[in-house]
Design an enzyme around this catalytic site. Structure first.
Site, PDB file in Angstrom:
ATOM      1  N   ASN A   1      36.137  43.951  34.517  1.00 56.77           N
ATOM      2  CA  ASN A   1      36.732  44.816  35.541  1.00 56.77           C
ATOM      3  C   ASN A   1      37.641  44.047  36.507  1.00 56.77           C
ATOM      4  O   ASN A   1      37.955  44.545  37.582  1.00 56.77           O
ATOM      5  CB  ASN A   1      35.660  45.627  36.281  1.00 56.77           C
ATOM      6  CG  ASN A   1      34.589  44.749  36.894  1.00 56.77           C
ATOM      7  OD1 ASN A   1      34.751  43.536  36.979  1.00 56.77           O
ATOM      8  ND2 ASN A   1      33.501  45.360  37.323  1.00 56.77           N
TER       9      ASN A   1
ATOM     10  N   ARG B   1      32.998  40.101  48.099  1.00 54.71           N
ATOM     11  CA  ARG B   1      31.631  40.384  48.533  1.00 54.71           C
ATOM     12  C   ARG B   1      31.617  40.426  50.049  1.00 54.71           C
ATOM     13  O   ARG B   1      32.266  39.600  50.718  1.00 54.71           O
ATOM     14  CB  ARG B   1      30.639  39.316  48.048  1.00 54.71           C
ATOM     15  CG  ARG B   1      30.299  39.406  46.575  1.00 54.71           C
ATOM     16  CD  ARG B   1      29.562  40.704  46.209  1.00 54.71           C
ATOM     17  NE  ARG B   1      29.263  40.800  44.783  1.00 54.71           N
ATOM     18  CZ  ARG B   1      30.005  41.472  43.893  1.00 54.71           C
ATOM     19  NH1 ARG B   1      31.101  42.117  44.272  1.00 54.71           N
ATOM     20  NH2 ARG B   1      29.635  41.527  42.624  1.00 54.71           N
TER      21      ARG B   1
ATOM     22  N   GLN C   1      23.824  47.137  50.003  1.00 54.17           N
ATOM     23  CA  GLN C   1      24.324  48.276  49.231  1.00 54.17           C
ATOM     24  C   GLN C   1      23.154  49.023  48.620  1.00 54.17           C
ATOM     25  O   GLN C   1      22.329  48.370  47.985  1.00 54.17           O
ATOM     26  CB  GLN C   1      25.295  47.791  48.147  1.00 54.17           C
ATOM     27  CG  GLN C   1      26.595  47.308  48.760  1.00 54.17           C
ATOM     28  CD  GLN C   1      27.682  47.020  47.725  1.00 54.17           C
ATOM     29  OE1 GLN C   1      28.786  46.697  48.078  1.00 54.17           O
ATOM     30  NE2 GLN C   1      27.378  47.114  46.455  1.00 54.17           N
TER      31      GLN C   1
ATOM     32  N   HIS D   1      31.471  50.862  47.042  1.00 52.80           N
ATOM     33  CA  HIS D   1      31.757  49.814  46.041  1.00 52.80           C
ATOM     34  C   HIS D   1      32.143  50.469  44.704  1.00 52.80           C
ATOM     35  O   HIS D   1      31.288  50.778  43.874  1.00 52.80           O
ATOM     36  CB  HIS D   1      30.512  48.929  45.870  1.00 52.80           C
ATOM     37  CG  HIS D   1      30.773  47.659  45.148  1.00 52.80           C
ATOM     38  ND1 HIS D   1      29.884  46.620  45.127  1.00 52.80           N
ATOM     39  CD2 HIS D   1      31.824  47.246  44.407  1.00 52.80           C
ATOM     40  CE1 HIS D   1      30.368  45.622  44.409  1.00 52.80           C
ATOM     41  NE2 HIS D   1      31.547  45.992  43.947  1.00 52.80           N
TER      42      HIS D   1
HETATM   43  P1  NAI Z   1      36.684  34.306  38.375  1.00 52.72           P
HETATM   44  O1  NAI Z   1      35.463  33.534  38.022  1.00 52.72           O
HETATM   45  O2  NAI Z   1      37.736  34.486  37.350  1.00 52.72           O
HETATM   46  O3  NAI Z   1      37.399  33.678  39.660  1.00 52.72           O
HETATM   47  C1  NAI Z   1      36.718  33.172  40.735  1.00 52.72           C
HETATM   48  C2  NAI Z   1      37.599  32.102  41.367  1.00 52.72           C
HETATM   49  O4  NAI Z   1      37.020  31.740  42.605  1.00 52.72           O
HETATM   50  C3  NAI Z   1      37.704  30.826  40.528  1.00 52.72           C
HETATM   51  O5  NAI Z   1      39.059  30.509  40.297  1.00 52.72           O
HETATM   52  C4  NAI Z   1      37.018  29.788  41.392  1.00 52.72           C
HETATM   53  O6  NAI Z   1      37.560  28.491  41.247  1.00 52.72           O
HETATM   54  C5  NAI Z   1      37.263  30.357  42.780  1.00 52.72           C
HETATM   55  N1  NAI Z   1      36.360  29.824  43.794  1.00 52.72           N
HETATM   56  C6  NAI Z   1      35.021  29.714  43.740  1.00 52.72           C
HETATM   57  N2  NAI Z   1      34.552  29.169  44.876  1.00 52.72           N
HETATM   58  C7  NAI Z   1      35.610  28.950  45.667  1.00 52.72           C
HETATM   59  C8  NAI Z   1      35.774  28.402  46.966  1.00 52.72           C
HETATM   60  N3  NAI Z   1      34.716  27.963  47.663  1.00 52.72           N
HETATM   61  N4  NAI Z   1      37.024  28.326  47.483  1.00 52.72           N
HETATM   62  C9  NAI Z   1      38.098  28.742  46.768  1.00 52.72           C
HETATM   63  N5  NAI Z   1      38.001  29.271  45.517  1.00 52.72           N
HETATM   64  C10 NAI Z   1      36.770  29.375  44.980  1.00 52.72           C
HETATM   65  O7  NAI Z   1      36.131  35.721  38.890  1.00 52.72           O
HETATM   66  P2  NAI Z   1      36.937  37.079  39.116  1.00 52.72           P
HETATM   67  O8  NAI Z   1      36.860  37.942  37.924  1.00 52.72           O
HETATM   68  O9  NAI Z   1      38.263  36.756  39.662  1.00 52.72           O
HETATM   69  O10 NAI Z   1      36.004  37.735  40.237  1.00 52.72           O
HETATM   70  C11 NAI Z   1      35.866  37.133  41.511  1.00 52.72           C
HETATM   71  C12 NAI Z   1      34.808  37.858  42.321  1.00 52.72           C
HETATM   72  O11 NAI Z   1      35.240  39.175  42.623  1.00 52.72           O
HETATM   73  C13 NAI Z   1      33.470  38.078  41.609  1.00 52.72           C
HETATM   74  O12 NAI Z   1      32.647  36.922  41.651  1.00 52.72           O
HETATM   75  C14 NAI Z   1      32.882  39.219  42.392  1.00 52.72           C
HETATM   76  O13 NAI Z   1      32.190  38.747  43.525  1.00 52.72           O
HETATM   77  C15 NAI Z   1      34.107  40.005  42.837  1.00 52.72           C
HETATM   78  N6  NAI Z   1      34.259  41.243  42.054  1.00 52.72           N
HETATM   79  C16 NAI Z   1      34.227  42.451  42.733  1.00 52.72           C
HETATM   80  C17 NAI Z   1      34.275  43.628  42.032  1.00 52.72           C
HETATM   81  C18 NAI Z   1      34.282  44.936  42.745  1.00 52.72           C
HETATM   82  O14 NAI Z   1      34.046  45.967  42.113  1.00 52.72           O
HETATM   83  N7  NAI Z   1      34.563  44.982  44.024  1.00 52.72           N
HETATM   84  C19 NAI Z   1      34.322  43.657  40.557  1.00 52.72           C
HETATM   85  C20 NAI Z   1      34.497  42.338  39.963  1.00 52.72           C
HETATM   86  C21 NAI Z   1      34.416  41.197  40.702  1.00 52.72           C
END
Ligand code: NAI
Length: 403
Positions: A152, A290, A319, A338
């Site tokens: 997603n 989040r 939530q 959400h």
């Molecule tokens: P991803 O794993 O592809 O990207 C996460 C990125 O965050 C990575 O590039 C990582 O290096 C970076 N990162 C981690 N810690 C960091 C820090 N301290 N400082 C800077 N960068 C940091 O994950 P994706 O698919 O992009 O999703 C990211 C987040 O979005 C998920 O973990 C989730 O919490 C949230 N999400 C929310 C949704 C919603 O419905 N609102 C649905 C899907 C994801």
């Protein structure tokens, strides 16, 4: 035989869409998506027992898992009742082998719950973001944590673009004026701007963050990012990206900031009074990552003082958010429940991905590396790249166990 406990959100208030009704859904079918922008294939279960485009994430949708699991002799328990010691979730967790839940209606797997769930071996996030599981406790108890990576991400990126435009252009108040029967143009436009020419920055440029940057580039904005991992030089130059070492370095340059990092000890409460004060007055902040990446009260204060011109997102803590949650009444917000990652399009992908994970796990074959967050007693796969656990955190930082 395994017991799979699935915690899903409630059915629609007017009932689950009637099977066979030609008008139960707004559209017929979904576009076919076989792979994601980086070439990763979309989920590849051996079969599916649901209709893509149908409501799968609510209790009666059962993520399309019942026929598959029961035909193999496994037990599936589905509930939305997840709060408190007398909840169905807590009762059924005692002997469950697998827990499946969605971040939209998270089954909080705290350290205490994991310790009490003697059979628990696998926690699957139907979607992305496994911060509702205490990852340290999962590691300590040998529980594998997996999510449907990329399922997603684009859905959320689209939501971020929508919310960015809706805040900057003051869409929601203008729409409300129409609903109220009014036509006072000045009331609508006195907070309305063009996005063109603004500086937009993302905290994290992973799957969602990069997709947001790509989607906003045609708006003729200047693009910034910070991430633990720097993007390839050709991507930086294609999009004209400015890289910053930290969020603190980046935010003073931005008119719009979007948060796209996972919640873990490094990111918890990153946006506190101090970081918000470092932004330009009138910055828009969009957080679909989040809620606990920001300090809830600091955001409200920044909106009330005008330091933030707007705040939007779809993530809350806890939530479901209570009716008196302080964000519901704060000024200039564009919050939704959400939902950004639970479009019918996304549901079809993460239901298929959940089935793929369960097929692999029940057959004793490896779960795709990119789906893994915790495995073999440590962070693994996407978890190793995108998350941290308490052991990695500077002293004093709270960790995932505080859920
Ligand atoms: P991803 O794993 O592809 O990207 C996460 C990125 O965050 C990575 O590039 C990582 O290096 C970076 N990162 C981690 N810690 C960091 C820090 N301290 N400082 C800077 N960068 C940091 O994950 P994706 O698919 O992009 O999703 C990211 C987040 O979005 C998920 O973990 C989730 O919490 C949230 N999400 C929310 C949704 C919603 O419905 N609102 C649905 C899907 C994801």
């Amino acid at each position: 035989m395994a017991k799979v406990l699935c915690v899903l959100y409630d059915d629609p208030t007017d009932g689950y869409p009637a099977a066979g009704s030609p008008t139960a859904y707004a559209r017929d079918g979904l576009p076919r998506i076989d792979s994601y922008p980086d070439g990763q294939t979309a989920p590849t279960p051996r079969a599916i027992d649901f209709t893509p485009g149908h409501l799968l994430g609510s209790v009666s949708g059962e993520l399309g898992l019942r026929a598959f699991l029961e035909s193999r002799g496994h037990t599936l328990v589905v509930t939305s009742d997840k709060e408190g010691p007398d909840s169905v979730f807590d009762r059924e967790l005692a002997d469950a082998d697998v827990v499946v839940s969605q971040p939209f209606w998270p089954a909080y797997l705290t350290a205490e719950r994991i310790a009490g769930a003697k059979n628990l071996k696998l926690a699957v996030t139907a979607g992305i973001g496994s911060d509702h599981v205490d990852l340290d406790a999962a590691i300590a108890h040998g529980v594998t944590v997996a999510e449907v990576t990329y399922s997603n991400s684009i859905s959320v990126a689209e939501h971020v673009v929508m919310m960015t435009l809706s805040l900057v252009r003051n869409y929601l108040p203008a729409h409300q004026l129409v609903l109220d029967g009014g036509w006072h143009i000045a009331d609508c436009v006195s907070r309305s701007y063009d996005l063109e020419g603004m500086h937009v920055g993302t905290v994290a440029a992973g799957r969602i963050g990069l997709a947001v940057l790509r989607r906003l580039a045609p708006f003729d904005v200047a693009l910034h990012y910070t991430d633990r991992h720097r993007l390839p030089a050709d991507v930086e130059s294609e999009l004209g990206l400015v890289f910053h070492e930290s969020a603190a370095d980046m935010v003073p340059h931005c008119d719009v900031v979007t948060i796209n990092a996972p919640l873990h000890p490094e990111t918890e409460h990153l946006f506190d009074d101090k970081l918000l004060a470092a932004m330009k007055r009138g910055t828009y902040l969009i957080n679909t990552a989040r809620a606990r990446i920001v300090d809830q009260d600091a955001v409200r204060r920044a909106l009330e003082s005008g330091q933030l011109a707007g705040y939007a997102g779809d993530v809350w803590y806890p939530q479901p958010a209570p009716a008196d949650h302080p964000w519901r009444g704060m000024p200039h917000h564009g919050m939704t429940p959400h939902i950004s990652g639970s479009s019918l399009s996304a549901q079809a992908r993460y239901a298929a991905g959940t089935r793929e994970i369960l097929e692999s796990w029940l057959d004793g074959t490896p779960v795709r590396e990119e789906y893994l967050i915790v495995d073999g007693g440590g962070l693994a796969g996407t978890g190793a790249r995108s998350y941290a656990v308490r052991a990695d955190a500077p002293d004093g930082l709270p960790g995932t166990a505080r859920l």
